[in-house]
Scaffold this active site. Structure first.
Site, PDB file in Angstrom:
ATOM      1  N   LYS A  15      -6.906   5.344 -19.359  1.00 53.54           N
ATOM      2  CA  LYS A  15      -7.323   5.681 -20.617  1.00 53.54           C
ATOM      3  C   LYS A  15      -6.164   5.269 -21.705  1.00 53.54           C
ATOM      4  O   LYS A  15      -5.668   4.387 -21.536  1.00 53.54           O
ATOM      5  CB  LYS A  15      -7.613   7.073 -20.769  1.00 53.54           C
ATOM      6  CG  LYS A  15      -8.518   7.640 -19.459  1.00 53.54           C
ATOM      7  CD  LYS A  15     -10.000   6.914 -19.562  1.00 53.54           C
ATOM      8  CE  LYS A  15     -10.816   7.286 -18.164  1.00 53.54           C
ATOM      9  NZ  LYS A  15     -12.031   6.458 -18.018  1.00 53.54           N
ATOM     10  N   TYR A  71     -14.026  16.845 -15.962  1.00 55.23           N
ATOM     11  CA  TYR A  71     -15.075  15.593 -15.810  1.00 55.23           C
ATOM     12  C   TYR A  71     -15.805  15.628 -14.790  1.00 55.23           C
ATOM     13  O   TYR A  71     -15.549  16.333 -13.679  1.00 55.23           O
ATOM     14  CB  TYR A  71     -13.760  14.413 -15.919  1.00 55.23           C
ATOM     15  CG  TYR A  71     -14.350  12.943 -15.257  1.00 55.23           C
ATOM     16  CD1 TYR A  71     -15.585  12.555 -15.909  1.00 55.23           C
ATOM     17  CD2 TYR A  71     -13.753  12.215 -14.084  1.00 55.23           C
ATOM     18  CE1 TYR A  71     -15.884  11.235 -15.942  1.00 55.23           C
ATOM     19  CE2 TYR A  71     -14.261  10.978 -13.916  1.00 55.23           C
ATOM     20  CZ  TYR A  71     -15.324  10.694 -14.666  1.00 55.23           C
ATOM     21  OH  TYR A  71     -15.764   9.107 -14.428  1.00 55.23           O
ATOM     22  N   ASP A 128      -4.994  18.098 -14.828  1.00 57.34           N
ATOM     23  CA  ASP A 128      -5.471  16.718 -15.258  1.00 57.34           C
ATOM     24  C   ASP A 128      -5.125  16.781 -16.770  1.00 57.34           C
ATOM     25  O   ASP A 128      -5.983  17.419 -17.549  1.00 57.34           O
ATOM     26  CB  ASP A 128      -6.992  16.554 -15.063  1.00 57.34           C
ATOM     27  CG  ASP A 128      -7.505  15.334 -15.269  1.00 57.34           C
ATOM     28  OD1 ASP A 128      -6.934  14.691 -16.328  1.00 57.34           O
ATOM     29  OD2 ASP A 128      -8.384  14.757 -14.973  1.00 57.34           O
ATOM     30  N   ARG A 147       0.691  -1.179   0.012  1.00 55.73           N
ATOM     31  CA  ARG A 147       0.033  -0.028  -0.032  1.00 55.73           C
ATOM     32  C   ARG A 147       0.927   1.151   0.058  1.00 55.73           C
ATOM     33  O   ARG A 147       0.433   2.295  -0.780  1.00 55.73           O
ATOM     34  CB  ARG A 147      -0.972   0.087   1.452  1.00 55.73           C
ATOM     35  CG  ARG A 147      -2.009   1.220   1.161  1.00 55.73           C
ATOM     36  CD  ARG A 147      -3.110   1.075   1.993  1.00 55.73           C
ATOM     37  NE  ARG A 147      -2.876   0.643   3.299  1.00 55.73           N
ATOM     38  CZ  ARG A 147      -2.300   0.935   4.375  1.00 55.73           C
ATOM     39  NH1 ARG A 147      -1.723   2.174   4.690  1.00 55.73           N
ATOM     40  NH2 ARG A 147      -2.196   0.315   5.378  1.00 55.73           N
TER      41      ARG A 147
END
Ligand code: PLP
Length: 392
Positions: free
Chosen positions: A211, A113, A186, A60
């Site tokens: 993406k 977005y 972004d 993690r």
């Protein structure tokens, strides 16, 4: 044999931890599919220094496979360091929580977005940050907002979702810095082949790796890249949110990324040809694309990429029929894969009517993520779907 456990019972042999002792140097990125690492002298020494990044304790926090991806992304974006996440939203949420504090103001672009927009209003605002918005393509409005609101951070998309508007990152970064603000960008609709916002003055760059970077609609991931002092804060937020990237997913993203430059060229050429086809179609009222009609990408982009949107006559009802009539292009949300996808922002990425109003989304808007198929086949599919959806 590197391990001699033959005097152990079967149940112990089945379960005992593995000790890697290898002099091999694989060319492909090895997948360290483990949650934890054997504590040894080097790790103890690193922990004593508070260094949980160069040595790996727990996945993690850090893992050799995800770390290799972070280092490659930092190089690609000319950043000092990077942190990878389970998704783009994992990256956006940890970045904004990590680098801001209660009482800070975040100035967000009016076109983002939809889920990013939702995160700002539903969560970041609840954490004591003030959220304000402005159209960052309007330099006067931006200058006024910087003076009126004194934001700590600005948040914008290089190429906006859904109307693919290209922002002047260099100008926005300069204006932000002049008033003591910082800029997070972004870059998902662009990607590092088409744009490297850190080289234009941005302070942090965020990518959804799900993406075009991974490129095969197969895996989720996200990344934040920038100066090490900032990414250290983002990394701490990631550890507390638990939005770490799985090593198996990191290896898939790495493999996809190896062909990013080739795919970006193919997607850009295809998208430019489709934009030309749509500009001349009498049932198409408007085309939004990242290049002028000459096909040259708008500054600061180095490639136009595969994203474009258009407005079909007949509004959302017609757009729904159009998607239904496609036979090659897949009606699906998401973007950036080798296969072309079509979606309607009004019922996917921009379901919130206020967000639609803010970015001026017209009824009948279709968003296309153009892939690497033969462009003649793609244009024929669009032509037949435009015809069929008009007749129905
Ligand atoms: N940023 C943009 C511009 C997006 O379009 C998306 C998702 O569509 C995201 C971020 C979020 O990425 P993810 O789905 O990997 O969380």
């Amino acid at each position: 044999m590197s391990e001699d456990k033959t005097d152990l019972s079967t149940s112990t042999l089945l379960t005992a931890g593995h000790r890697v002792e290898s002099t091999q140097h694989p060319v492909g990125l090895p997948v360290h599919q483990t949650t934890t690492f054997r504590i040894n002298e080097a790790l103890n020494a690193a922990m004593a220094r508070g260094d949980y990044r160069s040595q790996h304790l727990y996945t993690r926090m850090s893992n050799p496979t995800t770390r290799a991806l972070e280092e490659r992304l930092a190089q690609l974006h000319a950043g000092e360091d990077a942190v990878v996440f389970a998704s783009g939203m994992g990256a956006i949420s940890a970045a904004l929580v990590g680098v801001t504090a209660p009482g800070d103001t975040v100035l967000a672009s009016t076109e983002l977005y939809g889920v990013t927009d939702g995160f700002l209003d539903a969560y970041l605002a609840q954490m004591g940050r003030r959220i304000v918005r402005c159209d960052m393509s309007d330099s006067r409005a931006l200058a006024d907002a910087l003076v009126d609101f004194s934001p700590t951070w600005l948040l914008a998309e290089t190429v906006s979702n859904p109307l693919v508007r290209v922002l002047d990152i260099e100008g926005i970064a300069a204006a932000a810095h002049a008033t003591g603000s910082r800029l997070a960008v972004d870059n998902t609709f662009a990607n590092p082949v088409a744009c490297r916002p850190l080289t234009l003055g941005a302070d942090l760059v965020i990518e959804s790796l799900s993406k075009s970077i991974a490129g095969h609609s197969a895996v989720h991931g996200g990344a934040v890249i920038g100066d090490a002092s900032l990414t250290a804060e983002v990394w701490k937020a990631m550890i507390h949110f638990g939005s770490c990237l799985d090593p198996g997913a990191a290896a898939l993203i790495w493999r996809g990324m190896q062909t990013l430059a080739l795919r970006t060229r193919a997607m850009s050429d295809n998208a430019a040809a489709i934009a030309d086809f749509l500009y001349t179609h009498n049932e198409v009222q408007k085309v939004y694309f990242t290049a002028a009609e000459s096909g040259r990408p708008l500054a600061p982009l180095l490639a136009c990429g595969g994203m474009l949107s258009f407005v079909v006559a007949g509004g959302d009802e017609r757009a729904l029929r159009l998607l239904d009539s496609l036979s090659l292009i897949v009606p699906a949300s998401s973007l950036g894969g080798v296969e072309s996808l079509a979606s309607l922002p009004f019922n996917t990425s921009h379901r919130n009517p206020e967000a639609r109003e803010r970015c001026g989304l017209l009824p009948g808007t279709v968003r296309l993520s153009v892939g690497c198929e033969d462009v003649g086949d793609l244009c024929r599919d669009l032509a037949q779907a435009l015809k069929l959806s008009a007749e129905l």
